[in-house]
Motif scaffolding. Structure first.
Motif, PDB file in Angstrom:
ATOM      1  N   ALA A 159       0.679  -1.213  -0.026  1.00 56.13           N
ATOM      2  CA  ALA A 159       0.061   0.058  -0.090  1.00 56.13           C
ATOM      3  C   ALA A 159       0.892   1.260   0.089  1.00 56.13           C
ATOM      4  CB  ALA A 159      -0.738   0.131   1.156  1.00 56.13           C
ATOM      5  N   ALA A 160       1.936   1.395   0.886  1.00 59.69           N
ATOM      6  CA  ALA A 160       3.062   2.532   0.795  1.00 59.69           C
ATOM      7  C   ALA A 160       3.514   2.576  -0.551  1.00 59.69           C
ATOM      8  CB  ALA A 160       4.056   2.132   1.778  1.00 59.69           C
ATOM      9  N   ALA A 161       3.730   1.361  -1.227  1.00 60.55           N
ATOM     10  CA  ALA A 161       4.416   1.746  -2.781  1.00 60.55           C
ATOM     11  C   ALA A 161       3.542   2.025  -3.612  1.00 60.55           C
ATOM     12  CB  ALA A 161       4.759   0.250  -3.185  1.00 60.55           C
ATOM     13  N   GLU A 162       2.243   1.851  -3.536  1.00 60.30           N
ATOM     14  CA  GLU A 162       1.191   2.444  -4.162  1.00 60.30           C
ATOM     15  C   GLU A 162       1.177   3.967  -3.931  1.00 60.30           C
ATOM     16  OE1 GLU A 162      -2.705   0.216  -5.229  1.00 60.30           O
ATOM     17  OE2 GLU A 162      -2.281  -0.657  -3.485  1.00 60.30           O
ATOM     18  N   GLN A 163       0.939   4.408  -2.681  1.00 56.61           N
ATOM     19  CA  GLN A 163       1.186   5.692  -2.373  1.00 56.61           C
ATOM     20  C   GLN A 163       2.472   6.611  -2.877  1.00 56.61           C
ATOM     21  OE1 GLN A 163      -1.947   7.015  -1.404  1.00 56.61           O
ATOM     22  NE2 GLN A 163      -1.751   7.190   1.179  1.00 56.61           N
ATOM     23  N   ARG A 204       9.642  15.150  -0.412  1.00 60.59           N
ATOM     24  CA  ARG A 204       8.943  14.224   0.119  1.00 60.59           C
ATOM     25  C   ARG A 204       8.791  13.064  -0.599  1.00 60.59           C
ATOM     26  NH1 ARG A 204       5.457  18.831   1.423  1.00 60.59           N
ATOM     27  NH2 ARG A 204       4.351  18.319  -0.269  1.00 60.59           N
ATOM     28  N   THR A 205       8.633  12.924  -1.800  1.00 64.22           N
ATOM     29  CA  THR A 205       8.482  11.806  -2.862  1.00 64.22           C
ATOM     30  C   THR A 205       9.678  10.679  -2.375  1.00 64.22           C
ATOM     31  OG1 THR A 205       6.960  12.707  -4.362  1.00 64.22           O
ATOM     32  CG2 THR A 205       8.129  10.901  -5.141  1.00 64.22           C
ATOM     33  N   GLU A 206      10.906  11.468  -2.803  1.00 63.26           N
ATOM     34  CA  GLU A 206      12.329  10.922  -2.652  1.00 63.26           C
ATOM     35  C   GLU A 206      12.618  10.429  -1.122  1.00 63.26           C
ATOM     36  OE1 GLU A 206      13.708   9.988  -5.379  1.00 63.26           O
ATOM     37  OE2 GLU A 206      11.998  10.886  -6.423  1.00 63.26           O
ATOM     38  N   VAL A 207      12.002  11.135  -0.095  1.00 60.18           N
ATOM     39  CA  VAL A 207      12.357  10.391   1.153  1.00 60.18           C
ATOM     40  C   VAL A 207      11.720   9.134   1.268  1.00 60.18           C
ATOM     41  CG1 VAL A 207      12.263  11.001   3.486  1.00 60.18           C
ATOM     42  CG2 VAL A 207      13.078  12.710   2.029  1.00 60.18           C
ATOM     43  N   ALA A 208      10.332   9.458   0.681  1.00 58.01           N
ATOM     44  CA  ALA A 208       9.283   8.150   0.787  1.00 58.01           C
ATOM     45  C   ALA A 208       9.926   6.954  -0.136  1.00 58.01           C
ATOM     46  CB  ALA A 208       7.873   8.675   0.525  1.00 58.01           C
ATOM     47  N   ARG A 209      10.546   7.280  -1.157  1.00 57.98           N
ATOM     48  CA  ARG A 209      10.976   6.372  -1.981  1.00 57.98           C
ATOM     49  C   ARG A 209      12.103   5.533  -1.310  1.00 57.98           C
ATOM     50  NH1 ARG A 209      10.493   6.031  -7.184  1.00 57.98           N
ATOM     51  NH2 ARG A 209      10.017   8.385  -7.227  1.00 57.98           N
ATOM     52  N   ALA A 210      13.022   6.126  -0.730  1.00 53.20           N
ATOM     53  CA  ALA A 210      14.100   5.729  -0.007  1.00 53.20           C
ATOM     54  C   ALA A 210      13.604   4.789   1.254  1.00 53.20           C
ATOM     55  CB  ALA A 210      15.130   6.982   0.578  1.00 53.20           C
ATOM     56  N   ALA A 211      12.543   4.952   1.758  1.00 52.80           N
ATOM     57  CA  ALA A 211      11.967   4.449   3.039  1.00 52.80           C
ATOM     58  C   ALA A 211      11.263   3.102   2.498  1.00 52.80           C
ATOM     59  CB  ALA A 211      11.239   5.145   3.774  1.00 52.80           C
ATOM     60  N   VAL A 212      10.538   3.310   1.339  1.00 55.59           N
ATOM     61  CA  VAL A 212       9.675   2.219   0.796  1.00 55.59           C
ATOM     62  C   VAL A 212      10.983   1.195   0.235  1.00 55.59           C
ATOM     63  CG1 VAL A 212       8.034   1.572  -0.899  1.00 55.59           C
ATOM     64  CG2 VAL A 212       7.870   3.358   0.662  1.00 55.59           C
ATOM     65  N   TYR A 213      11.870   1.541  -0.594  1.00 53.17           N
ATOM     66  CA  TYR A 213      12.878   0.456  -1.298  1.00 53.17           C
ATOM     67  C   TYR A 213      13.464  -0.203  -0.125  1.00 53.17           C
ATOM     68  CZ  TYR A 213      11.872   2.609  -5.787  1.00 53.17           C
ATOM     69  OH  TYR A 213      11.405   2.818  -7.082  1.00 53.17           O
ATOM     70  N   ALA A 214      14.038   0.691   0.949  1.00 55.70           N
ATOM     71  CA  ALA A 214      14.722  -0.103   1.962  1.00 55.70           C
ATOM     72  C   ALA A 214      14.040  -1.071   2.782  1.00 55.70           C
ATOM     73  CB  ALA A 214      15.327   1.181   3.022  1.00 55.70           C
ATOM     74  N   ALA A 215      12.724  -0.646   3.137  1.00 54.02           N
ATOM     75  CA  ALA A 215      11.808  -1.687   4.052  1.00 54.02           C
ATOM     76  C   ALA A 215      11.422  -2.783   2.874  1.00 54.02           C
ATOM     77  CB  ALA A 215      10.417  -0.923   4.175  1.00 54.02           C
ATOM     78  N   ALA A 216      11.418  -2.940   1.535  1.00 54.66           N
ATOM     79  CA  ALA A 216      11.304  -3.855   0.772  1.00 54.66           C
ATOM     80  C   ALA A 216      12.622  -4.653   1.046  1.00 54.66           C
ATOM     81  CB  ALA A 216      11.154  -3.497  -0.564  1.00 54.66           C
ATOM     82  N   VAL A 217      13.774  -4.397   1.034  1.00 59.82           N
ATOM     83  CA  VAL A 217      14.855  -5.305   1.182  1.00 59.82           C
ATOM     84  C   VAL A 217      15.191  -5.830   2.600  1.00 59.82           C
ATOM     85  CG1 VAL A 217      17.395  -5.156   1.105  1.00 59.82           C
ATOM     86  CG2 VAL A 217      16.103  -3.668  -0.466  1.00 59.82           C
ATOM     87  N   THR A 218      14.952  -5.038   3.703  1.00 56.15           N
ATOM     88  CA  THR A 218      14.835  -5.487   5.143  1.00 56.15           C
ATOM     89  C   THR A 218      13.715  -6.362   5.573  1.00 56.15           C
ATOM     90  OG1 THR A 218      14.103  -3.490   6.118  1.00 56.15           O
ATOM     91  CG2 THR A 218      16.274  -3.410   5.533  1.00 56.15           C
ATOM     92  N   GLY A 226       7.388   2.835   9.142  1.00 49.44           N
ATOM     93  CA  GLY A 226       7.992   4.355   8.928  1.00 49.44           C
ATOM     94  C   GLY A 226       7.549   4.636   7.348  1.00 49.44           C
ATOM     95  N   ALA A 227       7.834   3.562   6.478  1.00 42.39           N
ATOM     96  CA  ALA A 227       7.765   3.762   5.095  1.00 42.39           C
ATOM     97  C   ALA A 227       6.181   4.010   4.793  1.00 42.39           C
ATOM     98  CB  ALA A 227       7.811   2.575   4.270  1.00 42.39           C
ATOM     99  N   LYS A 228       5.364   3.397   5.354  1.00 38.72           N
ATOM    100  CA  LYS A 228       3.869   3.633   5.140  1.00 38.72           C
ATOM    101  C   LYS A 228       3.525   5.123   5.656  1.00 38.72           C
ATOM    102  CE  LYS A 228      -0.603   2.554   4.168  1.00 38.72           C
ATOM    103  NZ  LYS A 228      -1.301   3.466   4.530  1.00 38.72           N
ATOM    104  N   LEU A 229       4.094   5.459   6.763  1.00 41.38           N
ATOM    105  CA  LEU A 229       3.877   6.717   7.293  1.00 41.38           C
ATOM    106  C   LEU A 229       4.335   7.930   6.246  1.00 41.38           C
ATOM    107  CD1 LEU A 229       2.717   8.330   9.707  1.00 41.38           C
ATOM    108  CD2 LEU A 229       5.146   8.223  10.713  1.00 41.38           C
ATOM    109  N   LEU A 230       5.593   7.812   5.872  1.00 41.52           N
ATOM    110  CA  LEU A 230       6.099   8.738   4.871  1.00 41.52           C
ATOM    111  C   LEU A 230       5.356   8.803   3.634  1.00 41.52           C
ATOM    112  CD1 LEU A 230       9.980   8.133   5.697  1.00 41.52           C
ATOM    113  CD2 LEU A 230       8.695  10.010   6.162  1.00 41.52           C
ATOM    114  N   THR A 273      -3.164   2.962   9.465  1.00 42.94           N
ATOM    115  CA  THR A 273      -3.155   4.165   9.482  1.00 42.94           C
ATOM    116  C   THR A 273      -1.885   5.068  10.020  1.00 42.94           C
ATOM    117  OG1 THR A 273      -4.211   4.248  11.735  1.00 42.94           O
ATOM    118  CG2 THR A 273      -5.528   4.131   9.787  1.00 42.94           C
ATOM    119  N   ALA A 274      -1.979   6.155  10.031  1.00 38.83           N
ATOM    120  CA  ALA A 274      -0.937   7.134  10.503  1.00 38.83           C
ATOM    121  C   ALA A 274      -0.632   6.948  12.129  1.00 38.83           C
ATOM    122  CB  ALA A 274      -1.055   8.523  10.128  1.00 38.83           C
TER     123      ALA A 274
END
Length: 285
Positions: A159-163, A204-218, A226-230, A273-274
């Motif tokens: 869902a975070a990736a869609e956002q 905001r988009t690139e910060v969220a991208r870094a968080a989403v991609y990192a969470a996908a790896v870990t 944190g990725a969903k929140l961002l 949710t947040a």
């Protein structure tokens, strides 16, 4: 560490973008707004392309890829505002007959909101007593249920990736409009206030991208929260800022910006949710 998508991952993302451009372009999007029903032919095409079976092992008829690849294709789905219970069907690919191939549509009771209940072939969870409600997003029919929320980290991340995809698309739309729209003989993008809006959207988009991609790896549940929140913040605030850049025309029904904002609102209430994400993060401190 070279923390960049591989050539194969880039090809996967490009292929999904090309598929959606061919099968769910702007005309198809607007048709879906006017007639909000699930396109079964498109759902089947997604199944044929391996969208739902992406993480199933090859021995089970899947593609055999991982969560990082799933994040990339869900990002493209968010960018295109693709409709349907994508996350629930993807997660059910290994357990519900026909889900992996796109022959079945699966939804899940996750908290008080259930999406696409009437269109679903399979419902996971107790949807008894669910009542149809008016959805703020014309592309996401909703029911209100008494279900409790037990979000899977994978669902939250997808869902975070869609956002993330929606936030990136809103940034593109804002920049395009800022370059084309002129005021006082100059593109509005030359004005400092508009520059700041576009710059903030990009950050905001690139910060969220870094968080989403990192969470996908870990696959760490705290990093996923944190990725969903961002990503929620990037999608909602990005759509609002995109509306500001477009001015009055951004609020018209003919523009697509409001569709991104409405979808972002709905996604922000799904899976995690947040407030729930903040509680998960706080529990790790």
């Amino acid at each position: 560490m070279d923390f960049q998508p591989t050539k194969d991952q880039q090809a996967l993302r490009t292929g999904m973008r090309d598929l959606l451009a061919a099968r769910f372009d702007r005309s198809a999007l607007r048709a879906a707004v006017e007639r909000p029903s699930l396109d079964r032919a498109l759902w089947q095409a997604l199944g044929d392309a391996g969208f739902f079976a992406l993480r199933l092992p090859e021995s089970a008829g899947g593609v055999g890829l991982g969560l990082p690849e799933a994040v990339l294709v869900f990002e493209e789905a968010g960018r295109a505002l693709l409709t349907g219970p994508l996350v629930a069907t993807h997660l059910a690919a290994g357990s519900v007959a026909g889900a992996a191939s796109g022959e079945s549509v699966v939804t899940r009771v996750d908290g008080p909101l259930v999406a696409w209940l009437e269109e679903a072939d399979h419902v996971q969870g107790d949807a008894s007593g669910a009542r149809a409600m008016r959805s703020v997003d014309p592309l996401t029919p909703l029911h209100r249920s008494r279900g409790t929320r037990t979000p899977e980290p994978e669902a939250v991340l997808l869902a975070a990736a869609e956002q993330l995809g929606s936030a990136a698309r809103c940034t593109e739309l804002a920049v395009q409009h800022a370059k084309q729209r002129e005021q006082f003989g100059r593109p509005i993008g030359a004005f400092q206030a508009v520059k700041h809006l576009c710059a903030d959207m990009l950050v905001r988009t690139e910060v969220a991208r870094a968080a989403v991609y990192a969470a996908a790896v870990t696959e760490d549940p705290y990093e996923i929260a944190g990725a969903k929140l961002l990503a929620d913040q990037a999608a909602v605030r990005g759509a609002r800022d995109c509306l500001q850049v477009h001015g009055g025309m951004g609020f018209t029904w003919e523009a697509d910006v409001h569709l991104h904002l409405k979808r972002a609102w709905v996604r922000a209430e799904q899976w995690q949710t947040a407030d729930e994400a903040a509680e998960v993060l706080a529990s790790a401190l």
